[in-house]
Design a protein around this motif. Structure first.
Motif, PDB file in Angstrom:
ATOM      1  N   VAL A  98       0.954  -1.103   0.059  1.00  0.00           N
ATOM      2  CA  VAL A  98       0.060   0.012  -0.024  1.00  0.00           C
ATOM      3  C   VAL A  98       0.998   1.244  -0.053  1.00  0.00           C
ATOM      4  O   VAL A  98       0.768   2.305  -0.732  1.00  0.00           O
ATOM      5  CB  VAL A  98      -1.075   0.053   1.266  1.00  0.00           C
ATOM      6  CG1 VAL A  98      -1.631   1.200   1.433  1.00  0.00           C
ATOM      7  CG2 VAL A  98      -2.049  -1.372   1.047  1.00  0.00           C
ATOM      8  N   MET A  99       1.957   1.309   0.749  1.00  0.00           N
ATOM      9  CA  MET A  99       2.713   2.196   1.026  1.00  0.00           C
ATOM     10  C   MET A  99       3.428   2.632  -0.286  1.00  0.00           C
ATOM     11  O   MET A  99       3.717   3.801  -0.695  1.00  0.00           O
ATOM     12  CB  MET A  99       3.796   1.981   1.853  1.00  0.00           C
ATOM     13  CG  MET A  99       4.722   3.323   2.300  1.00  0.00           C
ATOM     14  SD  MET A  99       5.909   2.514   3.702  1.00  0.00           S
ATOM     15  CE  MET A  99       4.719   2.004   4.920  1.00  0.00           C
ATOM     16  N   THR A 100       3.900   1.687  -1.166  1.00  0.00           N
ATOM     17  CA  THR A 100       4.590   1.880  -2.352  1.00  0.00           C
ATOM     18  C   THR A 100       3.643   2.263  -3.498  1.00  0.00           C
ATOM     19  O   THR A 100       3.898   3.163  -4.182  1.00  0.00           O
ATOM     20  CB  THR A 100       5.448   0.523  -2.728  1.00  0.00           C
ATOM     21  OG1 THR A 100       6.195  -0.028  -1.799  1.00  0.00           O
ATOM     22  CG2 THR A 100       6.074   0.604  -4.010  1.00  0.00           C
ATOM     23  N   ILE A 101       2.350   1.660  -3.562  1.00  0.00           N
ATOM     24  CA  ILE A 101       1.520   2.156  -4.642  1.00  0.00           C
ATOM     25  C   ILE A 101       0.997   3.408  -4.431  1.00  0.00           C
ATOM     26  O   ILE A 101       1.177   4.223  -5.287  1.00  0.00           O
ATOM     27  CB  ILE A 101       0.408   1.079  -4.751  1.00  0.00           C
ATOM     28  CG1 ILE A 101       0.807  -0.235  -5.175  1.00  0.00           C
ATOM     29  CG2 ILE A 101      -0.659   1.557  -5.846  1.00  0.00           C
ATOM     30  CD1 ILE A 101      -0.257  -1.517  -4.948  1.00  0.00           C
ATOM     31  N   VAL A 102       0.497   3.771  -3.135  1.00  0.00           N
ATOM     32  CA  VAL A 102       0.173   5.137  -2.926  1.00  0.00           C
ATOM     33  C   VAL A 102       1.382   6.070  -3.207  1.00  0.00           C
ATOM     34  O   VAL A 102       1.197   7.242  -3.662  1.00  0.00           O
ATOM     35  CB  VAL A 102      -0.598   5.355  -1.577  1.00  0.00           C
ATOM     36  CG1 VAL A 102      -0.956   6.868  -1.219  1.00  0.00           C
ATOM     37  CG2 VAL A 102      -1.541   4.314  -1.705  1.00  0.00           C
ATOM     38  N   ALA A 148      11.886  -0.164   2.267  1.00  0.00           N
ATOM     39  CA  ALA A 148      12.491  -0.713   3.802  1.00  0.00           C
ATOM     40  C   ALA A 148      13.077   0.067   4.465  1.00  0.00           C
ATOM     41  O   ALA A 148      13.334  -0.134   5.731  1.00  0.00           O
ATOM     42  CB  ALA A 148      13.530  -1.744   3.191  1.00  0.00           C
ATOM     43  N   ILE A 149      13.281   1.445   4.093  1.00  0.00           N
ATOM     44  CA  ILE A 149      14.320   2.385   4.784  1.00  0.00           C
ATOM     45  C   ILE A 149      13.176   3.035   5.737  1.00  0.00           C
ATOM     46  O   ILE A 149      13.617   3.471   6.682  1.00  0.00           O
ATOM     47  CB  ILE A 149      14.745   3.536   3.791  1.00  0.00           C
ATOM     48  CG1 ILE A 149      15.858   2.861   2.868  1.00  0.00           C
ATOM     49  CG2 ILE A 149      15.352   4.287   4.606  1.00  0.00           C
ATOM     50  CD1 ILE A 149      16.506   3.780   1.973  1.00  0.00           C
ATOM     51  N   VAL A 150      11.918   2.743   5.548  1.00  0.00           N
ATOM     52  CA  VAL A 150      10.933   3.589   6.648  1.00  0.00           C
ATOM     53  C   VAL A 150      10.828   2.901   7.917  1.00  0.00           C
ATOM     54  O   VAL A 150      10.344   3.300   8.866  1.00  0.00           O
ATOM     55  CB  VAL A 150       9.547   3.581   6.010  1.00  0.00           C
ATOM     56  CG1 VAL A 150       9.648   4.304   4.757  1.00  0.00           C
ATOM     57  CG2 VAL A 150       8.948   2.022   5.870  1.00  0.00           C
ATOM     58  N   SER A 151      11.822   1.905   7.922  1.00  0.00           N
ATOM     59  CA  SER A 151      11.930   0.958   9.234  1.00  0.00           C
ATOM     60  C   SER A 151      12.439   1.837  10.171  1.00  0.00           C
ATOM     61  O   SER A 151      12.415   1.734  11.571  1.00  0.00           O
ATOM     62  CB  SER A 151      12.607  -0.275   9.051  1.00  0.00           C
ATOM     63  OG  SER A 151      13.837   0.016   8.514  1.00  0.00           O
ATOM     64  N   VAL A 152      13.230   3.055   9.723  1.00  0.00           N
ATOM     65  CA  VAL A 152      14.106   3.808  10.841  1.00  0.00           C
ATOM     66  C   VAL A 152      13.076   4.671  11.717  1.00  0.00           C
ATOM     67  O   VAL A 152      13.185   5.220  12.628  1.00  0.00           O
ATOM     68  CB  VAL A 152      14.984   4.872   9.967  1.00  0.00           C
ATOM     69  CG1 VAL A 152      15.982   4.032   9.303  1.00  0.00           C
ATOM     70  CG2 VAL A 152      14.414   5.753   9.120  1.00  0.00           C
ATOM     71  N   LEU A 179       1.476   9.286  -6.036  1.00  0.00           N
ATOM     72  CA  LEU A 179       1.663  10.632  -5.521  1.00  0.00           C
ATOM     73  C   LEU A 179       2.854  11.392  -6.317  1.00  0.00           C
ATOM     74  O   LEU A 179       2.945  12.398  -6.767  1.00  0.00           O
ATOM     75  CB  LEU A 179       1.622  10.723  -4.028  1.00  0.00           C
ATOM     76  CG  LEU A 179       0.554  10.545  -3.281  1.00  0.00           C
ATOM     77  CD1 LEU A 179       0.606  10.831  -1.737  1.00  0.00           C
ATOM     78  CD2 LEU A 179      -0.641  11.664  -3.700  1.00  0.00           C
ATOM     79  N   ALA A 180       3.938  10.245  -6.357  1.00  0.00           N
ATOM     80  CA  ALA A 180       5.124  10.775  -6.883  1.00  0.00           C
ATOM     81  C   ALA A 180       4.844  11.057  -8.524  1.00  0.00           C
ATOM     82  O   ALA A 180       5.529  11.682  -9.066  1.00  0.00           O
ATOM     83  CB  ALA A 180       6.286   9.664  -6.835  1.00  0.00           C
ATOM     84  N   ILE A 200       1.927   7.945   7.416  1.00  0.00           N
ATOM     85  CA  ILE A 200       1.629   8.923   6.581  1.00  0.00           C
ATOM     86  C   ILE A 200       2.860   9.464   6.202  1.00  0.00           C
ATOM     87  O   ILE A 200       3.475   9.692   5.080  1.00  0.00           O
ATOM     88  CB  ILE A 200       0.734   9.873   7.158  1.00  0.00           C
ATOM     89  CG1 ILE A 200      -0.698   9.376   7.251  1.00  0.00           C
ATOM     90  CG2 ILE A 200       0.906  11.268   6.048  1.00  0.00           C
ATOM     91  CD1 ILE A 200      -1.223   9.002   5.984  1.00  0.00           C
ATOM     92  N   ALA A 201       3.955   9.651   7.154  1.00  0.00           N
ATOM     93  CA  ALA A 201       5.258  10.191   6.859  1.00  0.00           C
ATOM     94  C   ALA A 201       6.290   9.300   5.889  1.00  0.00           C
ATOM     95  O   ALA A 201       6.716   9.866   5.182  1.00  0.00           O
ATOM     96  CB  ALA A 201       5.961  10.327   8.223  1.00  0.00           C
ATOM     97  N   SER A 202       5.889   8.045   6.021  1.00  0.00           N
ATOM     98  CA  SER A 202       6.622   7.116   4.905  1.00  0.00           C
ATOM     99  C   SER A 202       6.263   7.565   3.697  1.00  0.00           C
ATOM    100  O   SER A 202       7.048   7.325   2.636  1.00  0.00           O
ATOM    101  CB  SER A 202       6.239   5.585   5.557  1.00  0.00           C
ATOM    102  OG  SER A 202       6.804   5.341   6.857  1.00  0.00           O
ATOM    103  N   ILE A 203       4.721   7.548   3.564  1.00  0.00           N
ATOM    104  CA  ILE A 203       4.275   7.709   2.098  1.00  0.00           C
ATOM    105  C   ILE A 203       4.811   8.907   1.310  1.00  0.00           C
ATOM    106  O   ILE A 203       5.153   9.098   0.327  1.00  0.00           O
ATOM    107  CB  ILE A 203       2.870   7.661   2.141  1.00  0.00           C
ATOM    108  CG1 ILE A 203       2.184   6.073   2.482  1.00  0.00           C
ATOM    109  CG2 ILE A 203       2.137   7.992   0.819  1.00  0.00           C
ATOM    110  CD1 ILE A 203       0.611   6.051   2.628  1.00  0.00           C
ATOM    111  N   LEU A 204       4.705  10.125   2.246  1.00  0.00           N
ATOM    112  CA  LEU A 204       4.985  11.339   1.928  1.00  0.00           C
ATOM    113  C   LEU A 204       6.641  11.529   1.493  1.00  0.00           C
ATOM    114  O   LEU A 204       6.952  11.974   0.555  1.00  0.00           O
ATOM    115  CB  LEU A 204       4.968  12.550   3.081  1.00  0.00           C
ATOM    116  CG  LEU A 204       3.486  12.678   3.441  1.00  0.00           C
ATOM    117  CD1 LEU A 204       3.268  13.811   4.591  1.00  0.00           C
ATOM    118  CD2 LEU A 204       2.756  13.243   2.165  1.00  0.00           C
ATOM    119  N   GLY A 205       7.468  10.736   2.332  1.00  0.00           N
ATOM    120  CA  GLY A 205       8.639  10.588   1.999  1.00  0.00           C
ATOM    121  C   GLY A 205       8.963  10.037   0.841  1.00  0.00           C
ATOM    122  O   GLY A 205       9.946  10.304  -0.191  1.00  0.00           O
ATOM    123  N   LEU A 206       8.440   8.916   0.631  1.00  0.00           N
ATOM    124  CA  LEU A 206       8.615   8.010  -0.593  1.00  0.00           C
ATOM    125  C   LEU A 206       8.199   8.981  -1.866  1.00  0.00           C
ATOM    126  O   LEU A 206       8.773   8.824  -2.998  1.00  0.00           O
ATOM    127  CB  LEU A 206       7.943   6.697  -0.546  1.00  0.00           C
ATOM    128  CG  LEU A 206       8.372   5.615   0.473  1.00  0.00           C
ATOM    129  CD1 LEU A 206       7.719   4.574   0.408  1.00  0.00           C
ATOM    130  CD2 LEU A 206       9.793   5.386  -0.020  1.00  0.00           C
TER     131      LEU A 206
END
Length: 291
Positions: free
Chosen positions: A79-83, A235-239, A87-88, A163-169
């Protein structure tokens, strides 16, 4: 003495000669065979060494491969990757079009956007967005008619780690995809835009019906690669504990103390998902090329 007609038999034509049968011998490529054999042996040796290594507990891998928490983390990653990709892509199209605008301010803004979000490391961007509430306590949208606010909420309640992970990606991906979109738009000849303008078409119609359909053939293949890259970068959003697949397996490894085995579980799922999307990308590229 009477004349006697003498008939002469026509000379027999020589029998056509049959072409000589050639014995065609294919060129031997011994180097290819030797090289392929060496590669296959190396791969088999590597697989065997992993499979028989007593330091790997493959039972743990099999036990957690379909663990509900792992599958839930995989779903969050998807979900995180597709959304984030959608957006990107929207941001990239907007920035790419601004690159082509006649306004110098828009071109500078687009160039600055690409420079910033291509230059900031993704892990730094994620940490900043994950801790955005430390700098901006509340998100306020004022209402100029009543003097109040349309929206007044705490930043921590809105910008969660997910949400922060999606925005960052999305922001990081838009910096790279904007260059892809711009290159696709530039590949369409300027003469076609001028011809559309001469026919009375507006810039928006020219972009929608003439430029973008042709640019898709150039844009789609690298966008597929960007999607796969974003899937791995998730995978970096694990931080910031984004709840993705890697976050889940690292959390489980802190309970069973089998970090390597849990990382193998995550790796298997990443490879399977990437394999599926690679096949889908192949058919999508072929479909776009046929148009």
């Amino acid at each position: 003495m009477s004349d006697k007609s003498v008939t002469t038999a026509p000379a027999s034509s020589p029998a056509p000669s049959r072409p000589a049968k050639l014995n065609v011998v294919p060129v031997r490529h011994y180097g290819r065979g030797i090289g392929a054999t060496i590669v296959v042996l190396l791969i088999l040796g590597l697989i065997y060494s992993f499979a028989t290594n007593p330091n790997f507990n493959w039972g743990i891998v099999a036990q957690y491969l379909f663990n509900p928490n792992v599958l839930r983390g995989l779903g969050v990653t998807m979900v995180m990757t597709i959304v984030g990709m959608v957006l990107a892509l929207v941001l990239a199209v907007v920035i790419g079009v601004m690159y082509m605008a006649e306004s110098r301010v828009m071109r500078w803004f687009a160039a600055g956007w690409v420079f910033i979000f291509r230059g900031i490391p993704l892990i730094v961007l994620l940490i900043f967005l994950g801790n955005l509430g430390l700098f901006f306590k509340r998100i306020v949208i004022p209402n100029p008619f009543t003097g109040g606010a349309f929206l007044d909420v705490a930043t921590a309640d809105v910008v969660s780690p997910f949400i922060a992970s999606i925005l960052g990606l999305a922001l990081a991906g838009s910096g790279y995809m904007a260059e892809i979109v711009r290159s696709g738009l530039l590949a369409v000849g300027r003469g076609q835009r001028e011809a559309a303008k001469a026919l009375g078409m507006r810039s928006g119609m020219t972009l929608q019906f003439i430029v973008l359909p042709q640019a898709l053939r150039i844009i789609v293949p690298p966008l597929g690669n960007e999607f796969i890259g974003m899937l791995k970068a998730s995978a970096i959003v694990s931080v910031i504990a984004g709840g993705d697949l890697l976050t889940v397996v690292l959390g489980l490894s802190s309970l069973n103390f089998r970090t390597i085995e849990m990382l193998i579980v995550a790796t298997i799922w990443y490879l399977l998902v990437i394999a599926v999307f690679s096949v889908a990308q192949f058919f999508l590229e072929r479909k776009v090329a046929e148009r």
